[in-house]
Design an enzyme around this catalytic site. Structure first.
Site, PDB file in Angstrom:
ATOM      1  N   TYR A 182      -4.448  -5.187  23.971  1.00  0.00           N
ATOM      2  CA  TYR A 182      -3.193  -5.784  23.048  1.00  0.00           C
ATOM      3  C   TYR A 182      -3.357  -5.066  21.747  1.00  0.00           C
ATOM      4  O   TYR A 182      -2.235  -4.309  21.754  1.00  0.00           O
ATOM      5  CB  TYR A 182      -3.710  -7.263  22.725  1.00  0.00           C
ATOM      6  N   SER A 234       3.930  -8.549  25.016  1.00  0.00           N
ATOM      7  CA  SER A 234       4.284  -8.695  23.818  1.00  0.00           C
ATOM      8  C   SER A 234       3.962  -7.296  22.971  1.00  0.00           C
ATOM      9  O   SER A 234       4.438  -6.482  23.467  1.00  0.00           O
ATOM     10  CB  SER A 234       3.649  -9.949  23.450  1.00  0.00           C
ATOM     11  N   HIS A 263       8.762 -16.395  26.068  1.00  0.00           N
ATOM     12  CA  HIS A 263       7.456 -15.453  25.803  1.00  0.00           C
ATOM     13  C   HIS A 263       6.398 -15.626  26.407  1.00  0.00           C
ATOM     14  O   HIS A 263       5.551 -14.879  26.408  1.00  0.00           O
ATOM     15  CB  HIS A 263       7.594 -15.343  24.316  1.00  0.00           C
TER      16      HIS A 263
END
Length: 719
Positions: free
Chosen positions: A490, A570, A688
């Site tokens: 991430y 994301s 999402h």
């Protein structure tokens, strides 16, 4: 969004025609060659500070157009020809389903003298909410989200019990959207009252202590574009009095200045103060003010001004305000501020100078409970309101993360959850008076996980920085370079990679896959300095850290380049997109999910303006230079041999618009210089990722396993 049209996607595949099993018998993945739908190019060129940048797939930003819908339907057709016909899909689908089928309980929370928690027998799309007067008893069903819709498209998006226990507020969200519609249940009658709250994306009711009403922060459109992709902002605080229509809600405060500022609020536990935060999205810094509700004055007393740091109110004891801030310490401070004399020179610093980075802070039972991080593992320490150390909270003697510790100033108990990579979570009760810790609920798996192990290693990034990484796999694997690897990252928004159990990871490991979770810069594992070392002009550090993880795994003989799949969602989708365009030869597969992939236009859609502080903004000349240099969409090079790539998005994603994935897929398919497929999978009735139904989570997991099986060459064994 709740009132927006959905993408209509016609999925035509052999699954629909003849069934999975029949197709899989004759399907040979080695002969698979997708036929991509034509992605027309338009004459769109933008001028960024003198640099001309073509954007030929701009038309795909209109995600509701018939043309875009037809294009995505054909993309799904090509993806499903592979994903739905891999040999072993039926078996792995059953195996993933079985792995997720076990009884789970959430960590309880105590509000208004009642305990709230959620439960699932392992087969339900969504957890059922329970309420009980005794934490040792099951109690009664408060709310069952599974009854909301037949297809799971309507889900529970948040809850907020009122402090005195009269009301229970709950938010509904559709198709994974961030937009929420709040309803209110009378806890005495069990029936909903007439009050409703709409026009809210983030946050919820901030109750007064007597349950008479609440404050909230409405979400509004920042421009005239009120479509599914319209830019959002939060600039107001309103008050709702229970028993009145929302149209009569009082405007308490409004920021009328620069649109890059958002407004957030919170009510003190005693109800005396309304805290007002102005957040500068371009800097990731804020100001903090207070409205004294008992004074009868509406004006804000600004306690912290200047937008020079981050400041978050965590509670008060009378006129003493406790604030978490990074104004002096990148590992965060907790300071006590006298509201009658709030000048900075009068602040009292409560934590020792050498404390570990803070990952969580709460005030419960007149103590300050801190979750600190030591190499991304939790250490829980308790201090008095005067800052004096009281005790460590005892955690299991193994690498774990701890979450929870919610409560009120006068509570004598609080609850928390302990997680690890190889064991399911356990819920604990902590006695704030004695420090005693006891188990409340312990998850029991219907299968054995003792054959798994997880070790923590450190490897050097490109600039020599040591990066911690968790490596999970079956015991006894051979380090001969042959193992497939799933590298998950991430690296942004101060989000830390800490141990979390997921049943799908057990299946990955059982398939012989090594899972790796590096603590990339941009996260919060080592405080705000670690975060800032991976944002804005330093974002390349994050990509270098991720690339370094793959290189280390290869050098240590865990795997080889063709056996490494990289995955992230994301901001992690941005990570994967940047790394696959920078080092395509280093990976055997790339899976960017709901990714931010157009770094020149992200700030023009939905919540994107709120990410400018993290990324920068192409409208600023200095920022454009570094954004353009790594933006995944703009670094796709024609003729490059890219590895097999599966780009995933939700059709109703109103946080990161699906247009990012659409444009990136079109660019990569057109540029691909090799034979590996570049696939786009668009999941309908999905956003999402928040509020995803169980069946959706299973389908996405199975799709990913099938794709990696194809790309990395391991079998989807049913054994």
């Amino acid at each position: 969004m709740s009132n927006l049209t959905r993408l209509k996607m016609t999925v035509i595949s052999c699954v629909a025609i003849a069934g999975l099993a029949a197709c899989a018998v004759t399907f040979d993945p080695s002969t698979y060659k997708p036929v991509y739908p034509l992605a027309k190019k338009v004459e769109q060129v933008d001028d960024y500070h003198g640099t001309k940048v073509a954007d030929p797939y701009r038309w795909l930003e209109d995600i509701d157009s018939e043309e875009t819908n037809a294009w995505t339907a054909k993309q799904n057709e090509q993806a499903d020809k592979l994903l739905h016909n891999m040999h072993g899909r039926n078996a792995i689908h059953k195996r993933v389903t079985d792995a997720m089928t076990y009884e789970t309980y959430s960590t309880p929370s105590k509000v208004g003298g009642r305990y709230y928690y959620s439960w699932n027998d392992g087969t339900l799309n969504y957890n059922i909410l329970y309420v009980t007067d005794n934490v040792k008893e099951r109690g009664r069903v408060l709310f069952d989200p599974n009854t909301l819709s037949d297809d799971g498209s309507l889900a529970l998006g948040g809850t907020s019990p009122s402090p005195d226990g009269r009301y229970w507020a709950y938010a509904l969200t559709r198709d994974g959207s961030d937009w929420r519609e709040w309803h209110f249940r009378d806890m005495k009658t069990g029936e909903d009252v007439a009050d409703t709250l709409t026009g809210v994306k983030w946050g919820g009711p901030q109750w007064l202590p007597d349950d008479s009403g609440f404050y909230y922060n409405p979400t509004e459109y920042a421009t005239a574009d009120t479509s599914y992709t319209g830019l959002n902002r939060t600039a107001k605080i309103r008050f709702h009095k229970m028993g009145t229509p929302q149209a009569e809600d009082k405007l308490v405060y409004e920021w009328k200045g620069d649109s890059k500022i958002d407004v957030w609020s919170g009510v003190s536990e005693d109800g005396k103060y309304l805290f007002v935060t102005l957040w500068d999205n371009s800097k990731n810094k804020g100001e903090l003010g207070v409205i004294d509700r008992e004074s009868g004055k509406d004006g804000v007393q600004w306690i912290i001004e200047g937008f020079d740091a981050q400041h978050f109110s965590i509670g008060n004891d009378g006129t003493t305000l406790f604030v978490q801030t990074d104004v002096k310490d990148p590992n965060w401070q907790i300071v006590a501020i006298d509201l009658k004399n709030p000048a900075r020179e009068n602040w009292r610093e409560l934590l020792p100078k050498d404390h570990l980075p803070l990952d969580g802070v709460s005030i419960v039972g007149r103590t300050i409970i801190t979750t600190q991080l030591k190499d991304a593992l939790s250490v829980v320490k308790v201090y008095g309101l005067d800052g004096k150390f009281i005790r460590d909270v005892k955690l299991p003697n193994e690498p774990v993360s701890a979450y929870g510790f919610g409560g009120r100033m006068d509570d004598t108990e609080t609850f928390f959850s302990v997680n690890s990579y190889t064991k399911p979570p356990v819920s604990y009760r902590y006695d704030t008076n004695t420090g005693d810790v006891s188990i409340v609920k312990e998850t029991k798996l219907p299968y054995d996980v003792s054959h798994l192990e997880c070790k923590r290693v450190f490897y050097p990034s490109k600039d020599g920085t040591k990066i911690p990484m968790a490596v999970m796999h079956k015991k006894g694997i051979k380090l001969d370079g042959s193992n497939p690897v799933l590298l998950d990252g991430y690296g942004g928004f101060n989000s830390s990679e800490t141990p979390v159990f997921a049943p799908s990871r057990v299946i990955w490991a059982d398939l012989g896959v090594v899972l790796a979770f590096p603590c990339l810069r941009g996260g919060g594992e080592y405080g705000e300095s670690w975060h800032r070392a991976g944002m804005r002009e330093k974002k390349q550090n994050v990509f270098d850290d991720f690339i370094g993880a793959a290189e280390w795994l290869i050098a240590e003989k865990y795997t080889s380049a063709k056996k490494v799949a990289i995955i992230g969602g994301s901001n992690g989708g941005l990570l994967v997109g940047a790394c696959v365009t920078q080092r395509p030869e280093l990976f055997g597969a790339a899976i960017p999910q709901v990714g931010v992939l157009d770094m020149l236009r992200f700030h023009k859609f939905t919540a994107g303006a709120g990410w400018v502080g993290e990324y920068g903004c192409a409208d600023v000349k200095e920022d454009f230079a570094f954004l353009y240099k790594y933006s995944p969409l703009h670094n796709v090079k024609k003729g490059t041999v890219y590895p097999p790539t599966l780009i995933g998005t939700g059709a109703q994603d109103d946080r990161v618009t699906p247009a990012h994935s659409f444009k990136f897929a079109a660019a990569m398919q057109e540029a691909q210089g090799g034979s590996a497929p570049i696939l786009l999978k668009v999941y309908d009735n999905a956003g999402h990722g928040m509020g995803s139904a169980r069946k959706q989570r299973i389908e996405r997991t199975v799709d990913t396993m099938c794709f990696c099986s194809y790309a990395l060459g391991f079998k989807l064994s049913a054994e």
